[in-house]
Design an enzyme around this catalytic site. Structure first.
Site, PDB file in Angstrom:
ATOM      1  N   LYS A 141       8.449   3.568   9.720  1.00 45.78           N
ATOM      2  CA  LYS A 141       8.001   3.194  11.051  1.00 45.78           C
ATOM      3  C   LYS A 141       7.062   1.996  10.951  1.00 45.78           C
ATOM      4  O   LYS A 141       6.551   1.745   9.863  1.00 45.78           O
ATOM      5  CB  LYS A 141       7.316   4.370  11.724  1.00 45.78           C
ATOM      6  N   HIS A 180       5.728  11.448  15.176  1.00 41.20           N
ATOM      7  CA  HIS A 180       5.392  12.737  14.576  1.00 41.20           C
ATOM      8  C   HIS A 180       5.352  13.877  15.596  1.00 41.20           C
ATOM      9  O   HIS A 180       5.961  14.927  15.401  1.00 41.20           O
ATOM     10  CB  HIS A 180       4.043  12.659  13.853  1.00 41.20           C
ATOM     11  N   ASP A 199      10.357   9.934   8.911  1.00 39.07           N
ATOM     12  CA  ASP A 199       9.171  10.410   9.615  1.00 39.07           C
ATOM     13  C   ASP A 199       8.564  11.420   8.665  1.00 39.07           C
ATOM     14  O   ASP A 199       9.111  12.508   8.473  1.00 39.07           O
ATOM     15  CB  ASP A 199       9.544  11.080  10.938  1.00 39.07           C
ATOM     16  N   HIS A 200       7.464  11.054   8.034  1.00 43.25           N
ATOM     17  CA  HIS A 200       7.010  11.895   6.916  1.00 43.25           C
ATOM     18  C   HIS A 200       6.585  13.294   7.372  1.00 43.25           C
ATOM     19  O   HIS A 200       6.516  14.200   6.563  1.00 43.25           O
ATOM     20  CB  HIS A 200       5.928  11.189   6.090  1.00 43.25           C
ATOM     21  N   VAL A 248      11.913 -12.970   1.909  1.00 41.44           N
ATOM     22  CA  VAL A 248      12.956 -12.218   2.622  1.00 41.44           C
ATOM     23  C   VAL A 248      13.805 -13.080   3.557  1.00 41.44           C
ATOM     24  O   VAL A 248      14.847 -12.646   4.016  1.00 41.44           O
ATOM     25  CB  VAL A 248      12.354 -11.038   3.431  1.00 41.44           C
ATOM     26  N   ASP A 291       0.811  -1.206   0.000  1.00 40.00           N
ATOM     27  CA  ASP A 291       0.000   0.000   0.000  1.00 40.00           C
ATOM     28  C   ASP A 291       0.856   1.272   0.000  1.00 40.00           C
ATOM     29  O   ASP A 291       0.616   2.203  -0.767  1.00 40.00           O
ATOM     30  CB  ASP A 291      -0.858  -0.083   1.279  1.00 40.00           C
TER      31      ASP A 291
END
Ligand code: BG6
Length: 492
Positions: free
Chosen positions: A148, A240, A177-178, A86, A16
């Site tokens: 994260k 955030h 950290d957007h 993985v 996503d």
């Protein structure tokens, strides 16, 4: 622009995040000319997709762009798909071969960005395989971008960090950290350190309190599985909100570089006053959205959402008072709150200045302190800009004060031109600039603060207070400020 050369290996290429954020961000870098010919993307995931199918997926992620089909197709032609387990060392050999082939084909100078955009439980495994199967190149750069959640408490974050640092050095790790990629969050340092007028008053002598609101109107949507293990404290506060506090409150860095900024934020986080269990109960509030009738329609509460335990005690709202024990901030509360299903989607910061001592204009001479405080507001989203609310005189006869707003809002064009957070941060990582990423030391300090809260909450069996959908949280969040005579400035 210089033509940046790099191979992106995206773990979670079918996911996503990749589709909603990463592919559009890469396309923006492409259409703006940061990425030209010298880049390639390997998307990996478990499913056995063909390159053609992967191209369709990437193409769909570009639906919202008006660019012509030929440009989109040229971009998508740089994408390759690798079905990948993985945990299987052999798959890394295949990946390595493809990476080397693309490196030659596109002249990528052995520059590699490994992007972890999948379930966090594999982050460590992937990093150690990248090391043991020798995916890292000798000549180019090797950078790891990691999403994260980075752990779920201090201990697990530390263990993960130890795993990562066996393969990558701290300065090769870009913990994303957007919020640090948002225009107005980046603007905080410009405001603070670009204006003598503001930097002179940015302290406890002039500021009464600071308020940070990250409000969302959506609920948990399809992410209940994750959210149940997280809650608002881990999902929004630990990362955030802490980073926003960091930008607002850190000391002046020597230079605006990763090293100096991360050092100042770390120092700040270490100066946050630790709370005793009793103080945590007093200074932190949690709550959960409750079933609410909105316009005659019953909206489900958190416990009624799909994949949520009917007796779930996961908080969807948190408000708190954070105190910083240093010379600049001693005595100034930082009030913070965030929650799902609140009145509206908005991120806003309010710097509330101290009132002047005496209101000489008051009619009632027994109450000469009733002046509204000056407030500097930073509108982060959806509106972007700032305003300064100051007192002026009511027009006309007599002498009454009223708040006036000096306001500056970015217009549509500026908003359209402003890069989206992921686009900005990916470019910064490509340029090797870690200023807007999180250092391990920052993370460690913020987890330690969060762990103490979690521990008290987990031991407390009292059911969470509920709040109505469309409100700004429970009454307790208002009471939190009332003890110091303050109130939430943002009150939609
Ligand atoms: C994410 C959280 O980090 O941030 C989500 O996991 C939240 O729960 C999102 O919705 C909010 O980001 P933004 O940019 O929409 O404010």
């Amino acid at each position: 622009h210089t033509d940046l050369a790099a191979l992106f290996i995206i773990f979670g290429g079918s996911g996503d995040l990749a589709q909603r954020k990463l592919y559009p961000a890469l396309f923006n870098l492409y259409r703006k000319g940061y990425l030209k010919e010298h880049f390639a993307v390997i998307g990996t995931a478990r499913r056995p997709w063909t390159d053609d199918h992967y191209h369709e997926i990437v193409m769909t992620a570009l639906d919202n762009f008006d660019e012509d089909q030929a440009t989109k197709e040229a971009f998508v032609g740089h994408f390759y798909y690798q079905s990948h387990d993985v945990t299987d060392a052999k798959h890394y050999e295949t990946l390595k071969a493809l990476a080397s082939q693309l490196d030659e084909q596109y002249e990528l100078h052995q520059n590699r960005i490994y992007y972890m955009a999948m379930s966090p439980r594999f982050f460590g495994t992937i990093a150690s395989h990248l090391g043991s199967e020798a995916l890292l190149t000798a000549d180019g750069f090797n950078r790891l971008i990691i999403e994260k959640p980075f752990g779920r408490d201090y201990e697990s974050a530390k263990a993960l960090n130890q795993e990562l640092t066996q393969t990558f050095d701290e300065d090769q790790i870009y913990r994303i950290d957007h919020y640090l990629g948002k225009e107005m969050i980046q603007n905080i340092v410009a405001l603070r350190f670009g204006n003598g007028l503001l930097s002179g008053v940015w302290n406890n002598q002039f500021i009464d309190n600071v308020q940070i609101t990250l409000a969302e109107s959506v609920g948990v949507e399809e992410r209940a599985g994750y959210y149940e293990t997280s809650g608002a404290l881990r999902d929004m506060f630990q990362n955030h909100i802490m980073q926003v506090i960091g930008m607002l409150a850190m000391e002046v860095p020597v230079n605006f570089t990763a090293e100096d900024v991360q050092r100042e934020k770390t120092r700040l986080f270490r100066s946050i006053q630790p709370y005793s269990p009793a103080e945590i109960k007093q200074n932190f509030v949690r709550a959960q959205y409750a079933e609410t009738s909105v316009d005659g329609e019953n909206k489900p509460g958190y416990q009624q959402e799909t994949n949520v335990a009917p007796d779930s005690q996961t908080e969807t709202f948190v408000a708190g008072k954070v105190m910083i024990d240093n010379e600049r901030w001693c005595g100034v509360p930082f009030y913070v709150r965030t929650g799902k299903r609140l009145a509206r989607k908005e991120t806003q910061i309010n710097i509330v200045f101290k009132k002047t001592g005496v209101n000489i204009f008051a009619d009632d001479k027994s109450d000469r302190s009733a002046m509204a405080p000056d407030v500097l507001t930073i509108y982060v989203e959806p509106e972007q800009g700032f305003s300064l609310t100051i007192n002026g005189k009511e027009v006309g006869q007599g002498f009454a004060l009223k708040p006036d707003q000096l306001a500056y809002q970015y217009d549509e064009q500026m908003l359209a031109d402003s890069p989206e957070a992921y686009e900005r941060l990916i470019l910064e990582a490509l340029n090797g600039d870690g200023t807007n990423f999180t250092h391990w030391h920052e993370l460690a300090a913020s987890w330690q603060f969060v762990d103490a809260i979690r521990e008290v909450w987990d031991a407390d069996q009292t059911p969470l207070p509920g709040y109505s959908i469309g409100s700004m949280g429970p009454k307790e969040a208002t009471d939190l400020l009332a003890t110091t005579g303050a109130e939430w400035i943002f009150d939609p």
